[in-house]
Scaffold this motif. Structure first.
Motif: not given
Length: 196
Positions: A10-15, A57-58, A63-64, A158-161
């Motif tokens: 759930x560390x994506x929530x932190x990011x 988290x990123x 992934x999500x 943004x690059x990641x997205x």
């Protein structure tokens, strides 16, 4: 049977929270240093990329959004983006941009330059971000670092997205500067351990 989720899933929530907090108060950008130092400490101490594989988290956010929400084309990333030339070249470029950010911070700390209340996206586009700075007890240099570091974090997100949409969800992980750095540390540490 579905595997039970662990706390670090759930560390994506932190990011996501980090990006939102930086929108409202830029000084929260300092928290991003945790994402900078924790992977390095784990790689130095354990000689592993556990942060990238479990705790980033990123990467989980990509992934999500790309996987579960289907916003990724799920195509293989091009070979040139996987190459050592590109990954190390991007790492060097990232470090140059990072040190320029530190230089600008020092100029503000020393009073040579005034605080710039803008976020620079993709190292090119200056976005006004003045509403996110409400003053500080410390020097304006503290805020300048926050604006610069948030720029780095937002740009890499943004690059990641972009690569998530064009290719597989976690394509950013292939050329992420932190991933490249931790990989180099792990190779050095594990290579040194084998020589003992």
């Amino acid at each position: 049977m579905k595997e039970k989720k662990k706390w670090y899933d759930y560390l994506w929530i932190v990011s996501l929270t980090y990006l939102i907090l930086g929108f409202f108060n830029i000084l929260f950008a300092w928290l991003g240093l945790l994402c900078f130092f924790i992977p390095l400490f784990i790689a130095i101490i354990n000689g592993s990329k556990a942060y990238c594989n479990k705790y980033c988290g990123r990467g989980q956010l990509f992934s999500l959004v790309g996987g579960r929400f289907g916003l990724s084309r799920k195509k293989d990333i091009p070979k040139w983006m996987k190459s050592a030339y590109f990954r190390y070249g991007f790492l060097i470029f990232f470090f140059v941009m990072f040190f320029l950010m530190l230089w600008n911070t020092w100029l503000v700390f020393s009073g040579i330059k005034n605080l710039s209340t803008a976020v620079t996206l993709l190292w090119t586009f200056k976005l006004p971000w003045h509403w996110a700075y409400h003053g500080t007890l410390f020097s304006d240099g503290t805020a300048q670092f926050a604006f610069g570091f948030y720029s780095v974090m937002l740009t890499s997100t943004v690059l990641g997205f972009l690569t998530m949409v064009l290719f597989k969800p976690r394509s950013w992980c292939v050329y992420c500067p932190m991933g490249t750095m931790t990989q180099l540390i792990c190779r050095a540490k594990n290579g040194a351990a084998l020589q003992k």
